[in-house]
Design a protein around this motif. Sequence first.
Motif, PDB file in Angstrom:
ATOM      1  N   ALA A 283       0.831  -1.210   0.000  1.00 38.83           N
ATOM      2  CA  ALA A 283       0.000   0.000   0.000  1.00 38.83           C
ATOM      3  C   ALA A 283       0.864   1.257   0.000  1.00 38.83           C
ATOM      4  O   ALA A 283       0.562   2.241  -0.690  1.00 38.83           O
ATOM      5  N   ALA A 284       1.958   1.228   0.765  1.00 36.08           N
ATOM      6  CA  ALA A 284       2.838   2.400   0.833  1.00 36.08           C
ATOM      7  C   ALA A 284       3.501   2.660  -0.516  1.00 36.08           C
ATOM      8  O   ALA A 284       3.649   3.813  -0.944  1.00 36.08           O
ATOM      9  N   ARG A 285       3.910   1.601  -1.205  1.00 35.90           N
ATOM     10  CA  ARG A 285       4.460   1.761  -2.546  1.00 35.90           C
ATOM     11  C   ARG A 285       3.394   2.318  -3.500  1.00 35.90           C
ATOM     12  O   ARG A 285       3.660   3.217  -4.305  1.00 35.90           O
ATOM     13  N   TYR A 286       2.190   1.787  -3.410  1.00 35.67           N
ATOM     14  CA  TYR A 286       1.076   2.236  -4.244  1.00 35.67           C
ATOM     15  C   TYR A 286       0.831   3.728  -4.052  1.00 35.67           C
ATOM     16  O   TYR A 286       0.698   4.483  -5.028  1.00 35.67           O
ATOM     17  N   LEU A 287       0.817   4.181  -2.811  1.00 36.37           N
ATOM     18  CA  LEU A 287       0.594   5.599  -2.542  1.00 36.37           C
ATOM     19  C   LEU A 287       1.752   6.443  -3.064  1.00 36.37           C
ATOM     20  O   LEU A 287       1.549   7.474  -3.711  1.00 36.37           O
ATOM     21  N   ALA A 288       2.981   6.014  -2.774  1.00 39.81           N
ATOM     22  CA  ALA A 288       4.146   6.780  -3.221  1.00 39.81           C
ATOM     23  C   ALA A 288       4.192   6.868  -4.745  1.00 39.81           C
ATOM     24  O   ALA A 288       4.476   7.931  -5.315  1.00 39.81           O
ATOM     25  N   LYS A 289       3.904   5.754  -5.408  1.00 36.94           N
ATOM     26  CA  LYS A 289       3.951   5.755  -6.870  1.00 36.94           C
ATOM     27  C   LYS A 289       2.894   6.676  -7.457  1.00 36.94           C
ATOM     28  O   LYS A 289       3.150   7.388  -8.441  1.00 36.94           O
ATOM     29  N   ASN A 290       1.709   6.683  -6.870  1.00 34.17           N
ATOM     30  CA  ASN A 290       0.656   7.562  -7.368  1.00 34.17           C
ATOM     31  C   ASN A 290       0.972   9.027  -7.114  1.00 34.17           C
ATOM     32  O   ASN A 290       0.608   9.882  -7.926  1.00 34.17           O
ATOM     33  N   VAL A 291       1.633   9.326  -6.006  1.00 31.09           N
ATOM     34  CA  VAL A 291       2.060  10.702  -5.734  1.00 31.09           C
ATOM     35  C   VAL A 291       2.999  11.183  -6.832  1.00 31.09           C
ATOM     36  O   VAL A 291       2.843  12.286  -7.390  1.00 31.09           O
ATOM     37  N   VAL A 292       3.979  10.359  -7.182  1.00 30.16           N
ATOM     38  CA  VAL A 292       4.949  10.740  -8.215  1.00 30.16           C
ATOM     39  C   VAL A 292       4.284  10.744  -9.595  1.00 30.16           C
ATOM     40  O   VAL A 292       4.515  11.648 -10.406  1.00 30.16           O
ATOM     41  N   ALA A 293       3.455   9.743  -9.870  1.00 27.84           N
ATOM     42  CA  ALA A 293       2.763   9.692 -11.161  1.00 27.84           C
ATOM     43  C   ALA A 293       1.850  10.896 -11.364  1.00 27.84           C
ATOM     44  O   ALA A 293       1.638  11.348 -12.494  1.00 27.84           O
ATOM     45  N   ALA A 294       1.327  11.439 -10.269  1.00 30.07           N
ATOM     46  CA  ALA A 294       0.451  12.616 -10.348  1.00 30.07           C
ATOM     47  C   ALA A 294       1.232  13.902 -10.560  1.00 30.07           C
ATOM     48  O   ALA A 294       0.625  14.968 -10.736  1.00 30.07           O
ATOM     49  N   GLY A 295       2.555  13.829 -10.545  1.00 24.50           N
ATOM     50  CA  GLY A 295       3.371  15.030 -10.704  1.00 24.50           C
ATOM     51  C   GLY A 295       3.465  15.877  -9.456  1.00 24.50           C
ATOM     52  O   GLY A 295       3.876  17.041  -9.518  1.00 24.50           O
ATOM     53  N   LEU A 296       3.118  15.301  -8.302  1.00 23.00           N
ATOM     54  CA  LEU A 296       3.153  16.050  -7.050  1.00 23.00           C
ATOM     55  C   LEU A 296       4.548  16.103  -6.447  1.00 23.00           C
ATOM     56  O   LEU A 296       4.806  16.891  -5.537  1.00 23.00           O
ATOM     57  N   ALA A 297       5.459  15.245  -6.936  1.00 22.67           N
ATOM     58  CA  ALA A 297       6.844  15.232  -6.457  1.00 22.67           C
ATOM     59  C   ALA A 297       7.665  14.372  -7.402  1.00 22.67           C
ATOM     60  O   ALA A 297       7.127  13.517  -8.119  1.00 22.67           O
ATOM     61  N   ASP A 298       8.983  14.581  -7.395  1.00 20.88           N
ATOM     62  CA  ASP A 298       9.890  13.718  -8.150  1.00 20.88           C
ATOM     63  C   ASP A 298      10.342  12.521  -7.322  1.00 20.88           C
ATOM     64  O   ASP A 298      10.793  11.517  -7.876  1.00 20.88           O
ATOM     65  N   ARG A 299      10.252  12.651  -6.004  1.00 23.04           N
ATOM     66  CA  ARG A 299      10.606  11.556  -5.097  1.00 23.04           C
ATOM     67  C   ARG A 299       9.616  11.569  -3.941  1.00 23.04           C
ATOM     68  O   ARG A 299       9.272  12.647  -3.431  1.00 23.04           O
ATOM     69  N   ALA A 300       9.197  10.397  -3.525  1.00 21.78           N
ATOM     70  CA  ALA A 300       8.252  10.332  -2.413  1.00 21.78           C
ATOM     71  C   ALA A 300       8.525   9.102  -1.568  1.00 21.78           C
ATOM     72  O   ALA A 300       8.662   7.992  -2.095  1.00 21.78           O
TER      73      ALA A 300
END
Length: 392
Positions: A283-300
Motif C-alpha cells: 500500500a505504501a508503494r502504491y501511494l508513493a507511486k501515485n504521488v509521483v505519477a500525479a506530478g506532485l513530487a519527483d521523489r516520495a
Amino acid sequence: MARTSYLFTSESVSEGHPDKICDRISDTVLDAYLEVYPETRLGCETFATTNRVVIGGEVRGPDSVTTEHLVELTRAAIKDIGYEQDGFHWERAQIDVLLHAQSVDIAQGVDAAGNKDEGAGDQGIMFGFACTETPELMPAPLHYAHLILRRLSEARHARQGDAAKLGPDAKSQVTVRYENGRPVGAASIVLSTQHLDESLSSGDVRAIVEPYIRGALPDGWISDATEWHVNPTGKFVIGGPDGDAGLTGRKIIVDTYGGAAPHGGGAFSGKDPTKVDRSAAYAARYLAKNVVAAGLADRATIQLAYAIGVSKPLSIYADLHGTGQVDEAALERVLGEIMDLSPRGIRQHLQLNKPIYARTAAYGHFGREPDADGGFSWEKTDIADALKSALA
C-alpha cells in the motif's frame, strides 16, 4: 544541502539464489491455500540446503491442501527454476512440510468480531518509495540490477545460444553515477553467475553475459571507464542450496528499493495479506507511486505504522525530499482519505486475497507491470488524478 553528484550501488539476485528459492516455495504454498480459500491465514518459512527443503510455519486454511500436494508444488517450483544438479535436484531432494495451526492468540487480534474490525496481523512500520529515475518510477541502480538478471534468466530458460551453459544461481550489482541528481551511467557492473560447463573461465562467462548486460542498460551508460567484474572469484559450478543454505526473507533490500529508501524490516514472502509487513508495504508503494505519477513530487517516501489487532494505522508520514509541489502534512491527510489503510481496506482496494504471490518472489516486488489477474495491483497509478484533485 543534498548531494547531486555521487555513486550509488544496488544488488539483485536471481530466482535460483538459495534465499530466492525459499521465497518462491513459501509463496507457492501461500498461493496454494489462497486458490481454494481466499481468507487463508499463513506465515510460512522455508529452509533449503543440500538436497533438503524444510517448510514450516502456521496456517489456518482448508485440509484439502495436503502435505502431498505441497510437496508436489515444491518440486515443480524447483524444476521450473532449473535445478537438476547432484546436490540439489527437484526430483530427489527430501522435502519436509511442518506447518501447524495458527495461534489462537494471534487469531483473536486479527479477526473481526462484534464491533471490532479486522486488526493488523502484527505491529510494525512499512515504507513505500517512488522516484522519476525510471519509467517504472523505481531507483535506477536496483531497476537495472534486476533487469540484467531477468534478461539472463529468460535467455537461459529459452536456451538461447551459450546462455544455455549458465546455471540458475546468479547475483548482479550495478553502481550508477549521478550528475545533478540524475542517473547518467554505470560506473561498475558486477555479475556472478553459476555455469554448468566446468571448463568456462571468467572471460568465457563474460563473453556470454556481456551482450545481455549491454542490452539491459540505457544507451551510453557503459563506457571505457566502466569497471567490469564477472565471476571475479573464478569457477562457479556448485550453486544454489548445495553451495549455500537458503532461507525465506533474507533479501528484503533486493525485494524493495535496493537501499535507496528506508525499510521497515519485515520480509514479504510466505505471509498472507492480513500481515501488514506485506500488504501495508504494498500500500505504501502504491501511494508513493501515485504521488509521483500525479506530478506532485519527483521523489516520495511514505511510512505507515500499525499495532497488532488495531485496524487503523497509527501514523501516516510523507517525505517528498524537497521535490514536492504540495504541502506534506496536507498530503498525509489526503492519503488517509483516498484509501482505507486498515488491513481489510488495503486487501480490498488492492484485491490481495488471490494466488498472485509466487511471481513476486524474484526480481523485486515493485517496479513490475500490473497483471490482468490482479498480480502487482499495487503498481497501478489509478488514484493519481484523485490525489491531484484533492490537493488542488
